[in-house]
Scaffold this active site. Structure first.
Site, PDB file in Angstrom:
ATOM      1  N   ALA A  24       0.849  -1.241   0.001  1.00 26.23           N
ATOM      2  CA  ALA A  24      -0.095  -0.028   0.184  1.00 26.23           C
ATOM      3  C   ALA A  24       0.778   1.337  -0.052  1.00 26.23           C
ATOM      4  CB  ALA A  24      -0.956   0.030   1.365  1.00 26.23           C
ATOM      5  N   PHE A 128      17.283  19.068  -9.933  1.00 26.34           N
ATOM      6  CA  PHE A 128      17.746  17.559  -9.656  1.00 26.34           C
ATOM      7  C   PHE A 128      18.968  17.058 -10.203  1.00 26.34           C
ATOM      8  CE2 PHE A 128      15.597  14.865  -6.286  1.00 26.34           C
ATOM      9  CZ  PHE A 128      15.256  15.615  -5.478  1.00 26.34           C
ATOM     10  N   ASP A 230      10.069  -8.361   0.590  1.00 30.23           N
ATOM     11  CA  ASP A 230       9.160  -9.557   0.531  1.00 30.23           C
ATOM     12  C   ASP A 230       8.857 -10.098  -0.809  1.00 30.23           C
ATOM     13  OD1 ASP A 230       9.540  -9.160   3.225  1.00 30.23           O
ATOM     14  OD2 ASP A 230       7.624  -8.523   3.537  1.00 30.23           O
ATOM     15  N   GLN A 249      21.716   1.777  -5.582  1.00 27.64           N
ATOM     16  CA  GLN A 249      22.076   2.967  -5.558  1.00 27.64           C
ATOM     17  C   GLN A 249      22.425   3.558  -3.991  1.00 27.64           C
ATOM     18  OE1 GLN A 249      19.164   6.815  -6.158  1.00 27.64           O
ATOM     19  NE2 GLN A 249      20.412   6.470  -7.683  1.00 27.64           N
ATOM     20  N   HIS A 251      22.976   6.562  -1.877  1.00 22.92           N
ATOM     21  CA  HIS A 251      22.617   7.915  -1.997  1.00 22.92           C
ATOM     22  C   HIS A 251      23.918   8.709  -1.268  1.00 22.92           C
ATOM     23  CE1 HIS A 251      20.752  12.018  -1.609  1.00 22.92           C
ATOM     24  NE2 HIS A 251      19.797  11.490  -2.210  1.00 22.92           N
ATOM     25  N   LEU A 261      18.219   9.860   5.262  1.00 20.46           N
ATOM     26  CA  LEU A 261      18.290  10.691   3.893  1.00 20.46           C
ATOM     27  C   LEU A 261      18.496  12.314   4.369  1.00 20.46           C
ATOM     28  CD1 LEU A 261      18.630  10.423   0.891  1.00 20.46           C
ATOM     29  CD2 LEU A 261      16.242  10.587   0.682  1.00 20.46           C
ATOM     30  N   GLU A 264      18.518  15.160  -2.333  1.00 22.17           N
ATOM     31  CA  GLU A 264      19.187  15.891  -3.047  1.00 22.17           C
ATOM     32  C   GLU A 264      18.375  17.127  -3.390  1.00 22.17           C
ATOM     33  OE1 GLU A 264      19.828  13.086  -6.502  1.00 22.17           O
ATOM     34  OE2 GLU A 264      19.934  14.697  -7.803  1.00 22.17           O
ATOM     35  N   ARG A 295      23.683  10.410  -9.038  1.00 27.21           N
ATOM     36  CA  ARG A 295      24.085  10.067  -7.662  1.00 27.21           C
ATOM     37  C   ARG A 295      25.229   8.983  -7.477  1.00 27.21           C
ATOM     38  NH1 ARG A 295      17.823   8.964  -5.562  1.00 27.21           N
ATOM     39  NH2 ARG A 295      17.670  11.368  -5.357  1.00 27.21           N
ATOM     40  N   HIS A 362      20.338   3.315  -0.879  1.00 27.19           N
ATOM     41  CA  HIS A 362      19.174   4.035  -0.761  1.00 27.19           C
ATOM     42  C   HIS A 362      18.128   3.456  -1.511  1.00 27.19           C
ATOM     43  CE1 HIS A 362      16.415   7.555  -0.953  1.00 27.19           C
ATOM     44  NE2 HIS A 362      16.744   7.618  -2.203  1.00 27.19           N
ATOM     45  N   GLU A 396       8.898  -0.065  -6.539  1.00 26.71           N
ATOM     46  CA  GLU A 396      10.391  -0.346  -6.466  1.00 26.71           C
ATOM     47  C   GLU A 396      10.779  -1.835  -6.469  1.00 26.71           C
ATOM     48  OE1 GLU A 396      12.358   2.095  -3.254  1.00 26.71           O
ATOM     49  OE2 GLU A 396      14.070   0.810  -3.513  1.00 26.71           O
ATOM     50  N   ARG A 407      19.447   5.272 -10.947  1.00 26.68           N
ATOM     51  CA  ARG A 407      18.153   6.082 -10.945  1.00 26.68           C
ATOM     52  C   ARG A 407      18.518   7.284 -10.928  1.00 26.68           C
ATOM     53  NH1 ARG A 407      14.299   7.843  -7.208  1.00 26.68           N
ATOM     54  NH2 ARG A 407      15.513   7.232  -5.349  1.00 26.68           N
TER      55      ARG A 407
HETATM   56  C1  LIG Z   1      14.144   8.308   2.530  1.00 23.53           C
HETATM   57  C2  LIG Z   1      13.584   8.006   1.107  1.00 23.53           C
HETATM   58  C3  LIG Z   1      13.537   9.294   0.239  1.00 23.53           C
HETATM   59  C4  LIG Z   1      13.125   8.995  -0.980  1.00 23.53           C
HETATM   60  N1  LIG Z   1      13.050  10.269  -1.867  1.00 23.53           N
HETATM   61  C5  LIG Z   1      12.442  10.146  -3.074  1.00 23.53           C
HETATM   62  C6  LIG Z   1      12.038  11.271  -3.796  1.00 23.53           C
HETATM   63  O1  LIG Z   1      12.256  12.438  -3.470  1.00 23.53           O
HETATM   64  N2  LIG Z   1      11.643  11.120  -5.222  1.00 23.53           N
HETATM   65  C7  LIG Z   1      11.653   9.730  -5.712  1.00 23.53           C
HETATM   66  O2  LIG Z   1      11.241   9.797  -6.750  1.00 23.53           O
HETATM   67  N3  LIG Z   1      11.792   8.680  -4.975  1.00 23.53           N
HETATM   68  C8  LIG Z   1      12.212   8.806  -3.744  1.00 23.53           C
HETATM   69  N4  LIG Z   1      12.411   7.903  -3.053  1.00 23.53           N
HETATM   70  C9  LIG Z   1      12.388   6.353  -3.578  1.00 23.53           C
HETATM   71  C10 LIG Z   1      10.755   6.052  -3.535  1.00 23.53           C
HETATM   72  O3  LIG Z   1      10.302   6.828  -2.404  1.00 23.53           O
HETATM   73  C11 LIG Z   1      10.431   4.694  -3.500  1.00 23.53           C
HETATM   74  O4  LIG Z   1      11.111   3.934  -4.450  1.00 23.53           O
HETATM   75  C12 LIG Z   1       8.952   4.527  -3.567  1.00 23.53           C
HETATM   76  O5  LIG Z   1       8.377   5.215  -2.660  1.00 23.53           O
HETATM   77  C13 LIG Z   1       8.591   3.156  -3.449  1.00 23.53           C
HETATM   78  O6  LIG Z   1       7.049   2.897  -3.256  1.00 23.53           O
HETATM   79  P1  LIG Z   1       6.566   1.601  -3.573  1.00 23.53           P
HETATM   80  O7  LIG Z   1       4.965   1.823  -3.842  1.00 23.53           O
HETATM   81  O8  LIG Z   1       7.019   0.722  -4.327  1.00 23.53           O
HETATM   82  O9  LIG Z   1       6.612   0.777  -2.335  1.00 23.53           O
HETATM   83  P2  LIG Z   1       6.626   1.363  -0.630  1.00 23.53           P
HETATM   84  O10 LIG Z   1       6.264   2.865  -0.589  1.00 23.53           O
HETATM   85  O11 LIG Z   1       7.863   1.117   0.071  1.00 23.53           O
HETATM   86  O12 LIG Z   1       5.537   0.427  -0.230  1.00 23.53           O
HETATM   87  C14 LIG Z   1       5.609  -0.960   0.037  1.00 23.53           C
HETATM   88  C15 LIG Z   1       4.303  -1.623   0.687  1.00 23.53           C
HETATM   89  O13 LIG Z   1       4.432  -3.028   0.259  1.00 23.53           O
HETATM   90  C16 LIG Z   1       3.915  -3.323   1.938  1.00 23.53           C
HETATM   91  N5  LIG Z   1       4.627  -4.666   2.108  1.00 23.53           N
HETATM   92  C17 LIG Z   1       5.767  -5.077   1.852  1.00 23.53           C
HETATM   93  N6  LIG Z   1       5.902  -6.538   2.123  1.00 23.53           N
HETATM   94  C18 LIG Z   1       4.864  -7.161   2.499  1.00 23.53           C
HETATM   95  C19 LIG Z   1       4.246  -8.057   2.876  1.00 23.53           C
HETATM   96  N7  LIG Z   1       5.155  -9.141   2.986  1.00 23.53           N
HETATM   97  N8  LIG Z   1       3.005  -8.434   3.132  1.00 23.53           N
HETATM   98  C20 LIG Z   1       2.091  -7.201   3.007  1.00 23.53           C
HETATM   99  N9  LIG Z   1       2.439  -5.972   2.738  1.00 23.53           N
HETATM  100  C21 LIG Z   1       3.704  -5.931   2.344  1.00 23.53           C
HETATM  101  C22 LIG Z   1       4.387  -2.382   2.727  1.00 23.53           C
HETATM  102  O14 LIG Z   1       3.390  -2.522   4.016  1.00 23.53           O
HETATM  103  C23 LIG Z   1       4.098  -1.103   2.021  1.00 23.53           C
HETATM  104  O15 LIG Z   1       2.634  -0.765   2.129  1.00 23.53           O
HETATM  105  C24 LIG Z   1      12.919   7.912  -1.685  1.00 23.53           C
HETATM  106  C25 LIG Z   1      13.123   6.811  -0.832  1.00 23.53           C
HETATM  107  C26 LIG Z   1      13.686   6.826   0.418  1.00 23.53           C
HETATM  108  C27 LIG Z   1      13.828   5.692   1.236  1.00 23.53           C
END
Ligand SMILES: Cc1cc2nc3c(=O)[nH]c(=O)nc-3n(C[C@H](O)[C@H](O)[C@H](O)COP(=O)(O)OP(=O)(O)OC[C@H]3O[C@@H](n4cnc5c(N)ncnc54)[C@H](O)[C@@H]3O)c2cc1C
Length: 603
Positions: A24, A128, A230, A249, A251, A261, A264, A295, A362, A396, A407
């Site tokens: 989510a 950026f 996972d 990556q 950072h 973090l 940037e 980066r 990162h 991701e 990236r």
């Molecule tokens: C500190 C930080 C700053 C960042 N800043 C930027 C930025 O400014 N710009 C940019 O483009 N990117 C940025 N990134 C990267 C970007 O934020 C992430 O790559 C992106 O938000 C990932 O989104 P997602 O929906 O794939 O996963 P997530 O947001 O990580 O969500 C994963 C979901 O999976 C669920 N989940 C995982 N395993 C299980 C399981 N076994 N069972 C049930 N649920 C599970 C979790 O509960 C969660 O809801 C940043 C990353 C970090 C760490």
């Protein structure tokens, strides 16, 4: 309290949905939203409350060629992304993402994302790393931001939109493993309710993984503790490959010694990196764009400054990020989150003093291989790419691949929303042609999950104390092995040593007992499941990095310093079950645009 066998009394309860999204974060919630809007019965499963997903931590922003601050167009964005990827990104996927970006950002605005504004009322865009006008001529401002809390704003808006539509959300439910039917198509997932350790089967012909990153495989990282890969573990155990896992990556600006973090955006707003001599050293490494090089380039520059003795502090182990020449009000308005982190964790107000920084793990460029529609891919017996029926991956955890070997900042928030939406659109179309039906799960696939679950129940009864080992120690040792063997700089010997150390980690994981026997929020048992997902990720990372005898993007080999397009312009595919590595071609052919031929990458 004694542990009860989770399966002795009842068979597991099954519930059916048109589509199930596991995760989510931004990717999962965007997908869930489209499916709910189209009237499908969709469930989202998340191990934390949705708005605590790692997307909430994204600071800097999301890229789109709106051209609000500098002239821009999506073809320049496409070029920068391909160059940033060190030519390993698939050009058709990058074309698709960059072309959609402006539409996606406007759509987010309409969902309620409170973007920062320019004087004229348009969306604010900051500079950026790796962003250019006119194919490399000068710096572009392409990153749309809501102060330095962009991910927070996006995640909350998407969550609220899902609530509006009544999407079913199983929060604090942990997905353990995938199930398939007798024909091999994925059609279910076993989940555990973390509140009471009750297990159930969720079934659907369309299962989407949106489980986020896996930065927890390294000791120092910017990731949430829930980022344990996972989805990748589930896919690896199901016999499917993981792609380009050598590309992680680092950072450049994590808080030194801690890892959190410093976005940037701090350099985008004018921050400068300095060594112990006070020298703004980036001009040596990237004469044109200096601190806004991509980066991988900045991380390596910092590591070299420290290795050559120009590091700061008593241990000369970091450099400084200097914002003190900027207007204090700009820092307070545009970078409030960063100021907060700095003041909280190192007691430094960046308005007055520079922040100590060092590279920190990162982001995972690799992941579960997919096509543009989010359909998971494997290799068939003839070595051709083939879709895994019923299984999708976005965000991701997926590797489309739009980031290739490196990236660009601001491209991940874009990636998760673009491909979350696209995969959901494809599922919705399939559902219109073929409504979901209940299909029985293959008994063998069910049995395998049962065995895994029971193992950890029995582990609670294993006599703890015969060994002083525990899950957290094993995880810590794995993270150390990865950091020492496969960090910013790599070479054969240390990677071989790291790979050789992994079987001992697996053996310890087989023997270890659990102290906590409770069924209420048993976090230790959860950590055991998560660690079982980090192990295949570690194998895939080291094996792919060891094989790739070149330096490309974030993968820097001291023993092979140059990029080698003749031999290595290809994706790696690691099959965990038989520990084998395979390769597949990079797509250098966009749909409508001319291809960008690989060139030397200079900033
Ligand atoms: C500190 C930080 C700053 C960042 N800043 C930027 C930025 O400014 N710009 C940019 O483009 N990117 C940025 N990134 C990267 C970007 O934020 C992430 O790559 C992106 O938000 C990932 O989104 P997602 O929906 O794939 O996963 P997530 O947001 O990580 O969500 C994963 C979901 O999976 C669920 N989940 C995982 N395993 C299980 C399981 N076994 N069972 C049930 N649920 C599970 C979790 O509960 C969660 O809801 C940043 C990353 C970090 C760490």
């Amino acid at each position: 309290m004694t542990t009860t066998d989770p399966f002795s009394s009842n068979a597991l309860q099954s519930t059916s949905f048109d589509a199930i999204v596991i995760g989510a974060g931004g990717a999962g919630l965007r997908a869930g939203l489209l499916l709910a809007e189209a009237g499908h019965k969709v469930a989202i499963v998340s191990k934390v409350f949705p708005t605590r997903s790692h997307t909430v931590a994204a600071q800097g922003g999301i890229n789109a060629a709106l051209g609000n601050v500098t002239p821009d167009n999506w073809q320049w964005h496409m070029y920068d992304t391909i160059k940033g990827s060190d030519y390993l990104g698939d050009q058709d996927a990058i074309e698709f993402m960059c072309e959609q970006a402006s539409h996606i950002v406007r759509e987010l605005e309409h969902f309620g994302v409170p973007f920062s504004r320019l004087e004229n009322g348009k969306i604010y865009q900051r500079a950026f790393g790796g962003q250019s006008q006119n194919f490399g001529e000068k710096q572009a401002h392409r990153t749309c931001a809501a102060a330095d809390r962009t991910g927070h704003a996006i995640l909350h808006s998407l969550y609220q939109q899902n609530i509006r539509l009544g999407t079913t959300i199983f929060d604090e439910h942990y997905a353990i493993d995938l199930l398939h039917n007798d024909g091999g198509a994925i059609n279910g997932v076993v989940t555990m309710n973390m509140q009471n350790s009750e297990y159930q089967i969720l079934q659907s012909p369309h299962i989407m993984l949106a489980t986020g990153g896996a930065g927890q495989v390294f000791r120092t990282n910017t990731n949430a503790s829930i980022n344990t890969g996972d989805g990748l573990g589930m896919v690896a155990r199901a016999g499917y490959p993981l792609q380009d896992m050598e590309f992680w990556q680092f950072h450049p600006t994590g808080v030194a010694g801690k890892g959190m973090l410093i976005s940037e955006a701090a350099r985008g707003e004018g921050g400068v990196l300095r060594n112990a001599e006070g020298d703004a050293f980036m001009k040596k490494y990237a004469p044109n764009v200096k601190d806004l090089a991509s980066r991988d380039v900045v991380s390596r520059a910092i590591a070299i400054e420290v290795n050559e003795g120009r590091g700061c502090g008593p241990n000369k182990d970091h450099v400084l990020l200097d914002l003190t020449h900027l207007d204090g009000d700009i820092i307070k308005k545009r970078l409030p989150g960063i100021r907060d982190i700095s003041m909280t964790f190192v007691d430094i107000d960046p308005v007055e003093e520079p922040i100590p920084v060092f590279p920190t793990c990162h982001y995972m460029m690799g992941g579960i291989p997919t096509n543009i529609n989010g359909e998971v891919l494997t290799q068939n017996a003839e070595g051709q790419s083939e879709v895994v029926q019923g299984l999708y991956a976005v965000g991701e955890c997926a590797c489309v691949s739009v980031h290739g070997a490196n990236r660009l900042g601001g491209n991940s928030l874009l990636d998760i929303v673009v491909f979350g939406r696209q995969a959901a659109k494809v599922i919705s179309e399939k559902l219109s042609d073929n409504p979901a039906q209940d299909l029985p799960q293959n008994q063998d696939s069910l049995h395998k999950v049962y065995t895994r679950i029971k193992n950890w129940y029995n582990a609670s009864n294993r006599k703890h104390g015969s060994t002083d080992d525990d899950i957290y120690k094993i995880k810590h040792d794995l993270q150390r092995i990865m950091e020492q063997g496969c960090g910013v700089f790599r070479e054969r010997e240390s990677m071989q040593k790291a790979l050789g150390a992994l079987p001992a980690i697996e053996e310890r994981l087989e023997r270890v007992g659990l102290k906590d026997t409770s069924n209420i929020f048993n976090i230790e048992r959860l950590a055991a499941f998560e660690l079982e997902n980090l192990v295949p990720i570690a194998y895939a990372t080291i094996a792919s990095a060891l094989a790739r005898e070149e330096s490309r993007g974030a993968h820097s080999r001291i023993d092979f310093e140059e990029r080698d397009d003749d031999n290595w312009l290809k994706h790696s595919l690691y099959f965990y079950q038989n520990r084998q590595l395979d390769f597949k071609a990079v797509n250098l052919q966009p749909k409508s645009h001319e291809p960008f031929e690989p060139k030397k990458r200079v900033y």
